[in-house]
Design a protein around this motif. Structure first.
Motif, PDB file in Angstrom:
ATOM      1  N   ARG A  43       6.132  -6.020 -46.523  1.00 35.20           N
ATOM      2  CA  ARG A  43       5.196  -7.359 -46.041  1.00 35.20           C
ATOM      3  C   ARG A  43       5.198  -8.260 -47.412  1.00 35.20           C
ATOM      4  NH1 ARG A  43       1.180  -3.443 -44.555  1.00 35.20           N
ATOM      5  NH2 ARG A  43       1.509  -2.815 -42.047  1.00 35.20           N
ATOM      6  N   ASN A  44       5.292  -9.499 -46.966  1.00 39.30           N
ATOM      7  CA  ASN A  44       5.101 -10.485 -48.306  1.00 39.30           C
ATOM      8  C   ASN A  44       3.497 -10.635 -48.448  1.00 39.30           C
ATOM      9  OD1 ASN A  44       4.125 -12.625 -46.090  1.00 39.30           O
ATOM     10  ND2 ASN A  44       6.187 -12.855 -45.387  1.00 39.30           N
ATOM     11  N   GLU A  45       3.487 -11.683 -49.335  1.00 44.60           N
ATOM     12  CA  GLU A  45       2.030 -11.810 -49.804  1.00 44.60           C
ATOM     13  C   GLU A  45       1.103 -12.240 -48.927  1.00 44.60           C
ATOM     14  OE1 GLU A  45      -0.091 -14.876 -53.080  1.00 44.60           O
ATOM     15  OE2 GLU A  45       1.964 -14.931 -52.907  1.00 44.60           O
ATOM     16  N   PHE A  46       1.471 -13.052 -47.989  1.00 43.26           N
ATOM     17  CA  PHE A  46       0.856 -13.591 -46.790  1.00 43.26           C
ATOM     18  C   PHE A  46       0.345 -12.778 -45.832  1.00 43.26           C
ATOM     19  CE2 PHE A  46       3.434 -17.717 -48.165  1.00 43.26           C
ATOM     20  CZ  PHE A  46       2.863 -17.890 -48.904  1.00 43.26           C
ATOM     21  N   GLU A  47       1.380 -11.910 -45.573  1.00 37.85           N
ATOM     22  CA  GLU A  47       1.136 -10.869 -44.404  1.00 37.85           C
ATOM     23  C   GLU A  47       0.079  -9.618 -45.056  1.00 37.85           C
ATOM     24  OE1 GLU A  47       5.413 -11.341 -42.411  1.00 37.85           O
ATOM     25  OE2 GLU A  47       5.116  -9.706 -43.951  1.00 37.85           O
TER      26      GLU A  47
ATOM     27  N   GLY B  70       7.177 -16.114 -44.983  1.00 35.93           N
ATOM     28  CA  GLY B  70       7.360 -16.148 -46.428  1.00 35.93           C
ATOM     29  C   GLY B  70       7.080 -17.840 -46.413  1.00 35.93           C
ATOM     30  N   SER B  71       6.958 -18.439 -45.394  1.00 40.22           N
ATOM     31  CA  SER B  71       6.969 -20.040 -45.592  1.00 40.22           C
ATOM     32  C   SER B  71       5.393 -20.515 -45.730  1.00 40.22           C
ATOM     33  CB  SER B  71       7.491 -20.820 -44.488  1.00 40.22           C
ATOM     34  OG  SER B  71       7.022 -20.314 -43.263  1.00 40.22           O
ATOM     35  N   LYS B  72       5.104 -21.661 -46.019  1.00 39.39           N
ATOM     36  CA  LYS B  72       4.006 -22.342 -46.156  1.00 39.39           C
ATOM     37  C   LYS B  72       3.272 -22.389 -44.791  1.00 39.39           C
ATOM     38  CE  LYS B  72       4.692 -25.187 -50.212  1.00 39.39           C
ATOM     39  NZ  LYS B  72       4.576 -26.587 -50.817  1.00 39.39           N
TER      40      LYS B  72
ATOM     41  N   ASP C 270      11.433 -19.941 -46.143  1.00 39.58           N
ATOM     42  CA  ASP C 270      10.963 -19.124 -47.109  1.00 39.58           C
ATOM     43  C   ASP C 270      10.915 -19.302 -48.532  1.00 39.58           C
ATOM     44  OD1 ASP C 270       9.983 -16.822 -48.469  1.00 39.58           O
ATOM     45  OD2 ASP C 270      11.800 -15.498 -47.453  1.00 39.58           O
ATOM     46  N   THR C 271       9.612 -19.517 -49.216  1.00 46.33           N
ATOM     47  CA  THR C 271       9.815 -20.128 -50.623  1.00 46.33           C
ATOM     48  C   THR C 271       9.919 -18.885 -51.791  1.00 46.33           C
ATOM     49  OG1 THR C 271       7.224 -19.853 -50.577  1.00 46.33           O
ATOM     50  CG2 THR C 271       8.236 -22.080 -50.240  1.00 46.33           C
ATOM     51  N   THR C 272      10.252 -17.609 -51.016  1.00 45.12           N
ATOM     52  CA  THR C 272      10.250 -16.566 -52.121  1.00 45.12           C
ATOM     53  C   THR C 272      11.709 -16.333 -52.293  1.00 45.12           C
ATOM     54  OG1 THR C 272      10.242 -15.079 -50.244  1.00 45.12           O
ATOM     55  CG2 THR C 272       8.290 -15.493 -51.282  1.00 45.12           C
TER      56      THR C 272
END
Length: 428
Positions: free
Chosen positions: A302-306, A262-264, A203-205
């Motif tokens: 939710r994170n950015e990707f979700e 949250g990961s790539k 998770d990069t966040t």
């Protein structure tokens, strides 16, 4: 070595029995005294052990992700009770108990493999010294001592002298070249496995000390394998190299199909999932529905990707449900055109009118006023109507202007547009 052998003697006999059974099968294909028969027996032992450890591996993944999620809370506890180590430990244990996590769960696969590793090491060491062990009798021992893998005996080590190697029917050069290549491959596979975990599935966040520890292990483990590898027999190197390759492939599968939030890797997975769902109009696999269900349950967390994934479904006229299914959205239903393609049936967006300048508004008002004056019917009074009221009882009506120009000139002189209210007489 005798102490280690006594500790793992309970597993030595089962390990030797499994190797002998696989050797019986491969011996009929490649020959009983070949390195292929004995080498593939060791590889098959690794695969069998790792298949049995898959439930522990799944538990390890869940524990690792739970620990990653708890890192911010753990950091807060460390900062709050940095001067009280006992209270810090109590709060940590309380956090683990409330969330149902166990820091040792991530080490379960390694701990579970240790007995098999030391048992195999003890079996191969017995082959090197000419001692029977487990179910390996004299005939099997002689067959194993004749087996060579690319010119290196199964029980030879990198540090063995020429006398020991010659007794096994090989040369020092062959043994050291083969063992060096296998040690390099073993260290490289371990480094790549740890690197793809750090670069793709973290998770990069959230920046936590856990990430620094994993980064450190990425460089420490390959060095450890290189140092200890020179003391391992060729058969153990085959075992450990096969284990690393299995771990690398297993981790690649997990990262590709069930990445860390949250990961790539999650960004790439959700991008593929968006294309797949929009093409078929639904989630076809159970694993896809599980991922969608988890994303919907997060709500605003939710994170950015979700969030990008949910918005992508909405733009395609689809809506994710709480059970993980995907249905046609009511607000943006997709309609089927004559040529078979789909087009959105949503109403077009309302466009805001352009703002006009002051001169445009004044010219428009003047034109509208003149047009209304031309179209209006004549309102002049006729003499045919007769009123019963006396003329002096009627208030004087203000004079009406027949053209828009008069109204505009009155407005420019400072007077109010429209009929004026009569002034009330002053009271004396």
């Amino acid at each position: 070595m005798d102490t280690i052998a006594s500790l793992f003697s309970f597993i030595t006999t089962p390990v030797s029995w499994v190797i002998v059974q696989f050797h019986t099968v491969y011996g009929k294909i490649f020959g009983p005294d070949t390195g292929w028969a004995w080498g593939l027996s060791i590889v098959s032992l690794v695969i069998l052990i790792r298949i049995c450890l898959i439930p522990l591996f799944v538990k390890q993944i869940k524990s690792t992700r739970a620990m990653q999620t708890l890192q911010p809370e753990m950091k807060k506890i460390q900062e709050r009770y940095k001067n009280d180590k006992q209270r810090q430990s109590e709060e940590m244990m309380k956090l683990y108990k409330e969330t149902g996590t166990n820091p040792l769960s991530s080490c379960l696969p390694i701990l579970a493999q240790s007995p098999f590793f030391f048992a195999l090491y003890h079996v191969l060491n017995g082959i090197a010294t000419g001692d029977t062990i487990g179910v390996i009798n004299e005939s099997l021992l002689a067959s194993a001592r004749k087996a060579h893998i690319f010119g290196a005996p199964l029980a030879a080590k990198f540090k063995d002298g020429s006398a020991t190697v010659q007794a096994l029917g090989a040369t020092v050069t062959d043994v050291r070249v083969v063992t060096a290549i296998m040690i390099i491959m073993m260290s490289a596979s371990q480094f790549y496995t740890q690197r793809q975990l750090m670069t793709k599935n973290v998770d990069t966040t959230v920046k936590t000390p856990f990430m620094q520890q994993q980064k450190m292990l990425m460089y420490v483990f390959p060095v450890m394998f290189a140092v200890f590898g020179i003391n391992f027999p060729v058969g153990v190197l085959v075992y450990w190299l096969t284990t690393n390759v299995w771990t690398m492939g297993q981790q690649m599968y997990v990262i590709h199909n069930n990445p860390t939030p949250g990961s790539k890797a999650q960004a790439a997975y959700l991008e593929r999932l968006t294309k797949h769902v929009t093409n078929h109009g639904k989630a076809r696999k159970r694993s896809e529905r599980t991922i969608i269900k988890a994303i919907v349950a997060k709500g605003r967390d939710r994170n950015e990707f979700e969030r990008k994934f949910i918005n992508g479904l909405n733009k395609a006229g689809l809506a994710a449900q709480a059970d993980g299914s995907v249905i046609q959205s009511e607000s943006q239903a997709a309609v089927q055109t004559e040529d078979g393609s789909t087009a959105s049936a949503a109403a077009p967006k309302r466009q805001q009118p352009k703002r006009q300048s002051k001169s445009q508004r004044q010219s428009g008002a003047a034109a509208a006023g003149s047009k209304a004056a031309d179209d209006a019917p004549s309102s002049e009074p006729t003499s045919l109507t007769k009123s019963d009221e006396p003329e002096d009882a009627k208030p004087a009506a203000p004079a009406k202007k027949q053209s828009g120009g008069g109204t505009r000139s009155k407005a420019q002189s400072g007077q109010r547009k429209g009929p004026q209210r009569p002034k009330s007489p002053s009271k004396k």
